[in-house]
Design an enzyme around this catalytic site. Structure first.
Site, PDB file in Angstrom:
ATOM      1  N   PRO A  61       1.231  -1.443  -0.258  1.00  0.00           N
ATOM      2  CG  PRO A  61      -0.114  -0.745   2.018  1.00  0.00           C
ATOM      3  CD  PRO A  61       0.803  -2.272   1.370  1.00  0.00           C
ATOM      4  N   GLY A  62       0.597   2.678  -1.002  1.00  0.00           N
ATOM      5  CA  GLY A  62       1.329   3.887  -0.809  1.00  0.00           C
ATOM      6  C   GLY A  62      -0.103   4.249  -0.352  1.00  0.00           C
ATOM      7  NE  ARG A  63      -4.391   6.704  -4.899  1.00  0.00           N
ATOM      8  CZ  ARG A  63      -3.382   7.868  -5.735  1.00  0.00           C
ATOM      9  NH1 ARG A  63      -3.352   8.528  -5.959  1.00  0.00           N
ATOM     10  NH2 ARG A  63      -2.873   6.564  -6.409  1.00  0.00           N
ATOM     11  CB  CYS A 102       4.438  30.872 -17.260  1.00  0.00           C
ATOM     12  SG  CYS A 102       4.857  31.860 -16.361  1.00  0.00           S
TER      13      CYS A 102
HETATM   14  N1  LLP Z   1       2.988  -1.376  -6.158  1.00  0.00           N
HETATM   15  C1  LLP Z   1       3.401  -0.807  -7.729  1.00  0.00           C
HETATM   16  C2  LLP Z   1       4.047  -2.511  -8.125  1.00  0.00           C
HETATM   17  C3  LLP Z   1       2.919   0.120  -8.181  1.00  0.00           C
HETATM   18  O1  LLP Z   1       3.143   0.960  -9.217  1.00  0.00           O
HETATM   19  C4  LLP Z   1       2.434   1.155  -6.969  1.00  0.00           C
HETATM   20  C5  LLP Z   1       1.460   2.303  -7.912  1.00  0.00           C
HETATM   21  C6  LLP Z   1       2.133   1.032  -5.657  1.00  0.00           C
HETATM   22  C7  LLP Z   1       2.416  -0.361  -5.068  1.00  0.00           C
HETATM   23  C8  LLP Z   1       1.232   1.661  -4.748  1.00  0.00           C
HETATM   24  O2  LLP Z   1      -0.037   2.255  -5.278  1.00  0.00           O
HETATM   25  P1  LLP Z   1      -0.961   2.347  -4.233  1.00  0.00           P
HETATM   26  O3  LLP Z   1      -1.265   1.886  -2.833  1.00  0.00           O
HETATM   27  O4  LLP Z   1      -0.300   4.123  -3.695  1.00  0.00           O
HETATM   28  O5  LLP Z   1      -2.273   3.191  -5.089  1.00  0.00           O
HETATM   29  N2  LLP Z   1       1.118   8.580  -9.224  1.00  0.00           N
HETATM   30  C9  LLP Z   1      -0.365   8.574  -8.942  1.00  0.00           C
HETATM   31  C10 LLP Z   1      -0.554   7.295  -8.948  1.00  0.00           C
HETATM   32  C11 LLP Z   1       0.622   6.186  -9.592  1.00  0.00           C
HETATM   33  C12 LLP Z   1       1.194   5.039  -8.482  1.00  0.00           C
HETATM   34  C13 LLP Z   1       1.901   4.111  -8.741  1.00  0.00           C
HETATM   35  N3  LLP Z   1       2.394   2.886  -8.994  1.00  0.00           N
HETATM   36  C14 LLP Z   1      -1.024   9.151  -8.684  1.00  0.00           C
HETATM   37  O6  LLP Z   1      -1.219  10.322  -8.342  1.00  0.00           O
HETATM   38  O7  LLP Z   1      -2.513   8.885  -8.603  1.00  0.00           O
END
Ligand code: LLP
Length: 465
Positions: free
Chosen positions: A324-326, A392
């Site tokens: 998990p990230g977000r 800009c």
């Molecule tokens: N694992 C892999 C292999 C990933 O590519 C990603 C995110 C994650 C885990 C974590 O995903 P999450 O739990 O955060 O959804 N910049 C974009 C999001 C890009 C996500 C890329 N990969 C945004 O601001 O929405």
């Protein structure tokens, strides 16, 4: 919630809902009583004074003095909230063998990595740079690192082999060959998972959807069995698991369950071949409610998500890895910015802030919605405005045609839910030094990254003689 699925929908808000601040405080008190520990669904909330004026808080700290102390634009994170979210996953999975590998790309602040590592988290990385961040923040956690990414270089692979990471997530046959070669050269066994592409549709923005056959990610799941069988004979490769990541900001449990069902089928087939994989990695991707309109309950969302994954894996007795990230960090963060000007062009009113698209690119890049609230509420009628930065480009906006309480030059506003992919995707575009970042924990605020100075931007450059 029906059949283990969660869905949170998005709605545009009217200004009247800003009074939700008051309701939220009461609601938080009620919810907090029901949730384990001190889980706070919303780290940023209004407090009302006796004069009924409202001020925005992060946890127990008022936002306005933070701006005075650290300047703007400023990223403010509730460390307490991040730990609560990690705890949510860890306690829900307490009964099973698991590893939470936080996706470093979402927010790679060293202080954050340190804090998560101390609570037992591992890390999902996608570059040699992220590996170095983990090494700097928590060298003891290197053996809890999984390395994803479709384009790993031989140097990055060497770095990770030498660091003794937990597992490589291999995204092509060609990459597996490179990994085997580097492992043999260094005489170090490489534990690997194939990252399979399950061809599952996950309803999200096309730029962050990754699990369909048209995407560059992973290996078509139908080819995986053959590749695992072929890799068996390689002396320096150990098949350690299978991984999948279908996209990001996914707001329903269903696609996760569907992907895991396919992965579980592969694990069973491989067992028939005598290949027993100890780990299954379900990736990241769990979304949050940026639009804050639907009574989002993080505990219920996490539970439905985990249940759909665990159901698919039932009877397999594998270690579950999550990335998990977000979900861990997005709602913990706000970008605090000061209004420079309010101006009218034709029928449009623009609120120009000192933060720009270089500080937070999500609205420009994904048409993402971020709630924007004044730090100190003024009375007066709502106005429809575009909230924009000083960069800009006409793409430099945080909100368009947004109904907001009135603001004036000098006022502070907070762009909420900016803890994930905010600072991590920032740049120096327009030669703008990047913001400072602070952690709020209990009553304390701590600087975790100083504001950049022009000298930082100029340092790598070489002038002509
Ligand atoms: N694992 C892999 C292999 C990933 O590519 C990603 C995110 C994650 C885990 C974590 O995903 P999450 O739990 O955060 O959804 N910049 C974009 C999001 C890009 C996500 C890329 N990969 C945004 O601001 O929405």
């Amino acid at each position: 919630m029906v059949g283990g699925a969660f869905v949170f929908c998005y709605r545009r808000r009217s200004v009247a809902t800003y009074w939700i601040g008051a309701v939220e405080i009461v609601a938080q008190k009620v919810v907090r009583k029901q949730l384990p520990g001190k889980l706070q669904p919303r780290p940023f909330h209004y407090k009302f004074s006796a004069s009924r004026s409202a001020a925005l808080y992060c946890g127990q700290r008022s936002m306005a003095p933070l701006a005075a102390e650290y300047g703007t634009p400023l990223y403010v994170y509730s460390a307490d909230h991040i730990l609560d979210r990690l705890q949510l996953f860890q306690s829900s999975l307490a009964e099973r063998d698991h590893l939470i590998c936080y996706a470093v790309k979402a927010n790679s602040a060293l202080a954050l990595l340190q804090m998560l590592a101390r609570r037992g988290a591992g890390f999902d990385i996608v570059s040699g740079g992220e590996l170095e961040r983990v090494r700097a923040a928590a060298p003891d956690a290197l053996n809890r690192v999984v390395f994803s990414g479709a384009g790993k270089t031989a140097d990055e692979i060497d770095l990770a082999l030498e660091a003794g990471i937990f597992s490589f997530h291999v995204e092509s046959e060609a990459e597996l060959e490179v990994l085997a070669g580097r492992a043999a050269r260094l005489r170090r066994k490489a534990r690997f998972s194939l990252r399979v592409n399950p061809d599952i549709f996950a309803e999200t923005h096309p730029y962050i959807s990754t699990g369909m056959s048209e995407h560059k990610f992973g290996i078509p799941i139908a080819q995986a069995r053959r590749i695992y069988r072929a890799a068996r004979s390689h002396r320096w490769l150990t098949a350690h698991g299978v991984s999948v990541h279908i996209g990001s900001q996914i707001s329903s449990a269903e696609p996760f369950g569907a992907a895991m069902t396919r992965v579980a089928g592969l694990v069973r087939e491989l067992r028939k071949d005598g290949i027993s994989l100890p780990c299954v990695d379900a990736g990241g991707g769990l979304g949050i409610d940026y639009e804050r309109a639907s009574g989002f309950d993080p505990a219920a969302v996490a539970e439905a998500y985990l249940r759909s994954i665990e159901q698919a894996l039932e009877g397999l007795n594998v270690r579950l890895v999550l990335e998990p990230g977000r979900f861990l960090v997005a709602q913990a963060g706000a970008l605090l910015t000061r209004v420079l000007y309010v101006k009218k062009n034709g029928r449009k009113t623009f609120v120009i802030t000192d933060a720009g698209m270089n500080d937070l690119i999500r609205p420009a890049l994904y048409q993402a919605w971020h709630e924007i609230v004044p730090v100190q509420r003024r009375s007066g009628r709502a106005v429809t405005v575009d909230v924009v930065g000083p960069v800009c480009e006409s793409g430099d906006f945080f909100a368009r045609d947004r109904s907001m309480p009135p603001v004036r030059p000098g006022d502070l506003v907070a762009i909420l839910d900016a803890g994930a992919y905010g600072m991590a995707q920032s740049s120096n575009y327009n030669s703008r030094p990047r913001p400072a970042e602070i952690f709020v924990q209990d009553r304390k605020a701590r600087l975790i990254r100083r504001r950049e100075e022009m000298a930082d931007l100029l340092a790598p450059e070489i002038e002509l003689m």
